[in-house]
Write an enzyme that holds these catalytic residues in place. Structure first.
Site, PDB file in Angstrom:
ATOM      1  N   GLY A 293      32.916   9.404  59.803  1.00 15.01           N
ATOM      2  CA  GLY A 293      32.391   8.713  60.969  1.00 15.01           C
ATOM      3  C   GLY A 293      30.884   8.585  60.880  1.00 15.01           C
ATOM      4  O   GLY A 293      30.233   8.063  61.786  1.00 15.01           O
TER       5      GLY A 293
ATOM      6  N   ASN B 249      19.956   3.862  55.902  1.00 13.47           N
ATOM      7  CA  ASN B 249      20.426   2.944  56.949  1.00 13.47           C
ATOM      8  C   ASN B 249      19.912   3.487  58.282  1.00 13.47           C
ATOM      9  O   ASN B 249      20.415   4.501  58.782  1.00 13.47           O
ATOM     10  CB  ASN B 249      21.961   2.879  56.929  1.00 13.47           C
ATOM     11  CG  ASN B 249      22.523   1.945  57.994  1.00 13.47           C
ATOM     12  OD1 ASN B 249      21.942   1.771  59.068  1.00 13.47           O
ATOM     13  ND2 ASN B 249      23.660   1.328  57.697  1.00 13.47           N
TER      14      ASN B 249
ATOM     15  N   GLU C  89      22.760  17.142  59.090  1.00  9.86           N
ATOM     16  CA  GLU C  89      22.746  18.473  59.689  1.00  9.86           C
ATOM     17  C   GLU C  89      21.409  18.890  60.268  1.00  9.86           C
ATOM     18  O   GLU C  89      21.335  19.761  61.119  1.00  9.86           O
ATOM     19  CB  GLU C  89      23.240  19.492  58.646  1.00  9.86           C
ATOM     20  CG  GLU C  89      24.703  19.238  58.323  1.00  9.86           C
ATOM     21  CD  GLU C  89      25.240  19.999  57.133  1.00  9.86           C
ATOM     22  OE1 GLU C  89      25.653  21.136  57.328  1.00  9.86           O
ATOM     23  OE2 GLU C  89      25.265  19.440  56.022  1.00  9.86           O
TER      24      GLU C  89
END
Lengths: 320, 691
Positions: free
Chosen positions: B463, B581, B655
């Site tokens: 995801g 991105n 993270e």
């Protein structure tokens, strides 16, 4: 999930066979069935009984049909104008999707969210009488400080019920033995040594409506809910209040607390202590203390005592 | 429309499968149609934390036509030994934790399986259990290494002497609770046998790893296990390796001869698939009067299960964060009658940096020094413990630039100074860091007869946008528009990829994809295919000195009446290499920060020691932030160049957002109220009594 049969109720007085239960919005009952906490043999759907209207009572006040959805009740212009505490309490509960399904009577009859009750592998005197209460020694941060018993320290999770308790609302009940009425403050029981019974309803009795009497000063009323995140959480403490203050003196007041007991807790002692007193922070706190003197907090929920005291003062100051 | 002269990398491309997900057409592991013979499985879990299973009997009343099989230790097929003892399901009668899988009911309907599982008569000889982590536990020991292979302890200089001689010292203990990953999609497997080959539609972060692990227990080579993982609804580390659901589904499919589907219920995610260990961390800092650290001493106490030693690398980040001549770090572990802890987003850094960055705030207060200035003064020139130069480190720039963007300059350093109505208001800062890693992977690029390109690698997209980013990387490496590239991932039969973990997916897979595409582009024009294996290049790389850095800033308000905390602003400034991105990277940063907010304020798995279980095991009671908890949240980044890390120059972004963001919030709570919460989460009951 245990296999069950389903039928539609056709009459409010038809009652229930043993092992049957009424189904309204299903937002609590269906979850409990999936978890094995509720194991009915028969579901009797009451959604088509025509109990979904809010009507005016002849002498003022509202008759709220048992099947009125929480969203609709919260948005009702009469509720918003005459009983803002009720609208605010409803909107503080659950999520938009749940409020669209949940009904007035179902909200009153929702079961405790005590974590031991919700897990069918745990002991719980409410779910399995005589099996014990691990919450007293275990996790009880969000359980009762008032009216609990050695066998049960559960709290009632409803926000709406706290507002209705403050507003002197009356529950209308139908059953095979006829009709009767019970004040919301007396609908839920204290656990005592029979915590498996949440309310005074007999098997087969159906709530058909909740009457909220006219209470002029309820137009100045408020609900304040404290929770562990900003939305979509059960209260860790809440206060519903309506106050009539004339020339700086509290001439009348309604107060109820949520998330502190096995029932929505109408604070009669606090009300008594406030009537005729000056509308000051000191009076408000003293009134709260009059009610909280009976509190018997456990190891991890003593914070609810100062929390409720602060809330009472803050909410009443907002109304003064 | 992208042209061949534009670069796709760096563009805010929408996730390629986003519309499929919104429309509900993207398929997840429990949604694949596999025919009418499909059976459903439900796990019966242990209700005791320690004991011996002596029998499982099925209530004859419920053993109706719908129940096909009941598997347990007494009748389950024997499996070969795996590296992970959690995969040895039904191979022993020993019960090691509450929630352990004891039996599996396979039925024609999900409802029948669930019902029958609830009515199994499970006989257990129960034994006393021990579930409580404490610093004086007699069984605490120092593990040989911490996850994955760091030394458990490090020491240099003379820490004790430095504490005796330094004018300012801090000695504090911070506690973080057990936490659960709680991906939106629960762990799920649809298993079927095709002859002697096994097909698994499985939700995981590493299809080749799942194929190898499940293959091992069934004595199959990995290529005989086909793992299909097209879409994944999150994992946060808990799907990084095969979990018992995959083995259970495969076993049930073999025994019944039918396809079997097992989707774990939310409650089972609190025992069967991993969690973050609770930690008790003592941090001691010593500083000279000019605010330079003379010593850092950081020790973590944590737990693992009886089955498996998983030692979270809680204090490893402390080894490279700040300069100090005298240093000591260590981990102590105790094996309890608890489920096995595992990876959860930023294992190590997330809890460790709570303690270090809050302690730095406490030190700044003791020194009467701005907390940003304290950090700047202790910026190391090389990685402190390894001595290796940083490939790039722009921590100070993140602090300074972040301070400008957040509005730090006029901050009154004293606590409990700003009040608006009932709200106390304060601000806090904390550093962030996460290692920059790459792991060996292989990719294949093909020129199709249509003129388009197909790039294949057995990666997964949790995801995060991995599929999209790999397409961007491939397009640039091939020198073609995005529309001409089709990336295939999520299938163990594709070229071998590393795990979607350690924020290393883009780096690892992107490296292999770049290599394959460049090889195809520059290779023999008559060949329509090129394969590239990055193993050699990755293994030659210096591992030390490679990290992303960042700074988190929080503004909170604390209700003086109730102690409720609200985060008015949360801001992250990152230096994480080249951002591949900006759209998906921003979501990763924000998602990490929100999870950091949850760690600071909401998330806690509440243990009942007598029951041996976390009692708030669903999403009604295990709180994560709701939408209403998020007010202003922003992530920005520096334009960081680093040509020593991988061909894209990218660092992981998945993270770092959870690292330090909880500390920024806790430090802001102190600044707002003067209350120092050292026991997470900072719930109102820990604050209200001190207001």
């Amino acid at each position: 999930m245990k296999t069950f049969t389903y039928r539609t109720a056709t009459d409010v007085a038809q009652g229930l066979e043993p092992g049957a239960t009424f189904l309204a919005g299903g937002t609590n009952l269906v979850d409990l069935m999936k978890l094995g906490v509720a194991t009915p043999d028969v579901l009797v759907d009451v959604n088509r009984l025509g109990l979904g209207e809010v009507g005016d009572l002849p002498g003022g006040g509202l008759r709220i049909g048992a099947g009125v959805r929480n969203s609709d009740l919260a948005a009702d212009p009469r509720v918003r104008r005459d009983y803002p505490v009720l609208s605010e309490a409803l909107l503080a509960g659950a999520s938009g999707q749940l409020r669209n399904m949940a009904t007035t009577a179902g909200n009153l009859l929702q079961r405790t969210r005590c974590r031991y009750f919700m897990d069918a592998t745990m002991p719980c005197n409410k779910r399995r009488p005589g099996s014990g209460c691990p919450a007293r020694e275990g996790d009880h941060r969000n359980l009762a400080i008032l009216g609990a018993s050695p066998s049960c320290v559960a709290t009632h999770p409803s926000d709406m019920a706290v507002a209705l308790a403050a507003l002197d609302a009356v529950v209308r009940i139908s059953g095979p033995a006829g009709e009767r009425t019970v004040p919301v403050t007396e609908l839920h029981r204290l656990p005592g040594d029979t915590p498996d019974r949440d309310t005074v309803l007999e098997h087969g009795e159906l709530i058909t409506a909740v009457d909220v009497p006219s209470l002029g000063f309820a137009a100045r009323s408020a609900y304040r809910k404290v929770r562990d995140r900003a939305s979509y959480a059960f209260a860790v403490g809440s206060v519903a209040a309506a106050a009539q203050i004339t020339d700086g003196t509290v001439t009348d007041v309604r107060l109820a607390f949520g998330a502190v007991a096995h029932k929505p807790w109408r604070a009669f002692a606090a009300e008594e202590a406030l009537r005729g007193r000056p509308a000051t922070r000191e009076s408000f706190r003293a009134a709260a203390d009059a009610e909280l003197a009976a509190a018997e907090p456990l190891r991890d929920n003593a914070f609810k005592v100062p929390l409720i005291r602060n809330l009472v003062a803050s909410v009443l100051e907002g109304l003064a | 429309m992208t042209t061949t002269t534009d670069r796709a990398v760096g563009q805010p491309i929408e996730r390629l499968e986003g519309q499929d997900k919104v429309r509900g057409t993207a398929r997840y592991a429990a949604e694949y149609p596999v025919g009418d013979e499909l059976a459903y499985a439900w796990v019966a879990q242990s209700t005791v934390a320690r004991g011996t299973l002596t029998g499982v009997t099925v209530d004859p009343l419920v053993e109706a036509d719908d129940v096909i099989a009941v598997l347990w230790h007494g009748n389950a097929p024997r499996l070969s030994e795996a590296d992970d003892p959690e995969l040895a399901v039904f191979q022993s009668d020993e019960i090691r934790y509450r929630g352990q899988a004891l039996a599996l009911v396979v039925a024609r309907t999900l409802e029948a399986a669930r019902r029958a599982a609830g009515l199994l008569v499970v006989e257990i000889d129960e034994e006393p259990h021990d579930c409580v982590l404490r610093t004086d536990h007699p069984d605490l020991y120092t593990p040989d290494k911490v996850n994955p292979a760091f030394p458990s302890e490090t020491a240099s200089g003379d820490v004790d002497a430095a504490f005796e001689s330094s004018p300012t010292t801090i000695d504090v203990t911070y506690r973080t609770p057990a936490l659960h990953n709680n991906p939106m999609e629960p762990h799920a497997t649809t298993a079927l046998w095709d002859g002697d080959d096994l097909v698994l539609y499985d939700s995981n972060q590493h299809p080749p790893g799942i194929a190898a692990a499940v293959g091992t227990v069934f004595d199959l080579p990995p290529e005989r296990v086909h793992v299909i993982t097209e879409h994944v609804g999150g994992g946060f580390g808990s799907k990084g390796s095969a979990r018992p659901n995959a083995v259970l589904a495969a076993m049930a499919a073999r025994v019944t001869g039918r396809p079997v589907r097992l989707a774990l219920p939310r409650q089972a995610l609190f025992s069967m698939v991993g969690h973050r260990t609770p930690t008790i961390q003592r941090v001691r800092l010593a500083a000279s009067s000019d605010g330079r650290l003379t010593a850092i001493d950081h020790e973590a106490v944590e737990h693992s299960s009886r089955l498996f030693e998983f030692a979270e690398q809680t204090v490893v980040a402390t080894r490279h964060m700040y300069a100090a001549p005298n240093r000591r770090t260590g981990h102590r572990l105790v094996r309890l009658d608890m489920p096995t802890p595992r990876w959860m987003r930023a294992p190590g850094e997330a809890p460790g940096m709570v303690a270090l960055e809050c302690a730095m705030d406490e030190l700044a207060v003791a020194l009467r020094l701005d907390p940003i200035e304290l950090r700047v003064r202790n910026e190391p020139s090389v990685e402190p413990e390894s001595g290796v130069p940083f490939s790039s480190r722009h921590y100070v720039e993140c602090l300074r630039r972040g301070a400008e963007r957040f509005g730090w300059a006029d901050r009154d350093p004293r606590p409990r100074q700003r009040r608006e109505g009932d709200w106390w208001i304060g601000t806090g800062v904390a550093g962030a860091t996460y290692p920059t890693m790459a792991q060996p992977s292989t990719a294949r690029a093909r020129r199709l007869s249509s003129g388009d390109y197909e790039v294949s690698i057995a990666a997964t997209d949790l995801g995060t946008g991995a599929r999209t980013i790999l397409t961007q990387i491939a397009a640039d490496a091939l020198g073609v528009p995005l529309s001409q590239v089709r990336v295939r991932i999520g299938d163990s039969t594709l070229p071998k990829a590393s795990v979607a973990g350690g924020s290393s997916g883009s780096a690892s897979w992107g490296w292999a994809v770049t290599g394959a595409c460049q090889a195809l582009r520059s290779g023999d024009p008559s060949s329509d295919e090129a394969v590239f294996d990055s193993t050699e290049l990755v293994q030659q790389q210096e591992k030390d000195g490679k990290h992303a850095f960042g700074a988190h800033f929080a503004e909170v308000r604390v209700d003086a009446v109730t102690g409720e905390v609200r985060v008015s602003r949360l801001f992250g400034m990152y230096a994480a290499g080249r951002i591949l991105n900006p759209r998906t990277a921003r979501s990763q940063f924000l998602g990490g920060m929100i999870m950091g907010m949850g760690m600071a304020l909401h998330e806690e798995s509440v243990l009942d020691p007598a029951m041996g279980v976390w009692v708030n095991h669903d999403l009604a009671e295990y709180h994560i932030p709701s939408h209403a908890d998020i007010e202003s949240i922003e992530a920005e980044w520096l334009d960081e160049q680093d040509d020593q890390i991988n061909p894209m120059g990218s660092k992981g972004v998945g993270e770092i957002g959870i690292v330090g963001s909880p500390a920024a919030i806790l430090n802001a709570i102190w600044h707002a109220t003067g209350v120092r919460v050292r026991d997470l989460p900072a719930r109102l009951d820990k604050i209200l009594p001190h207001l």
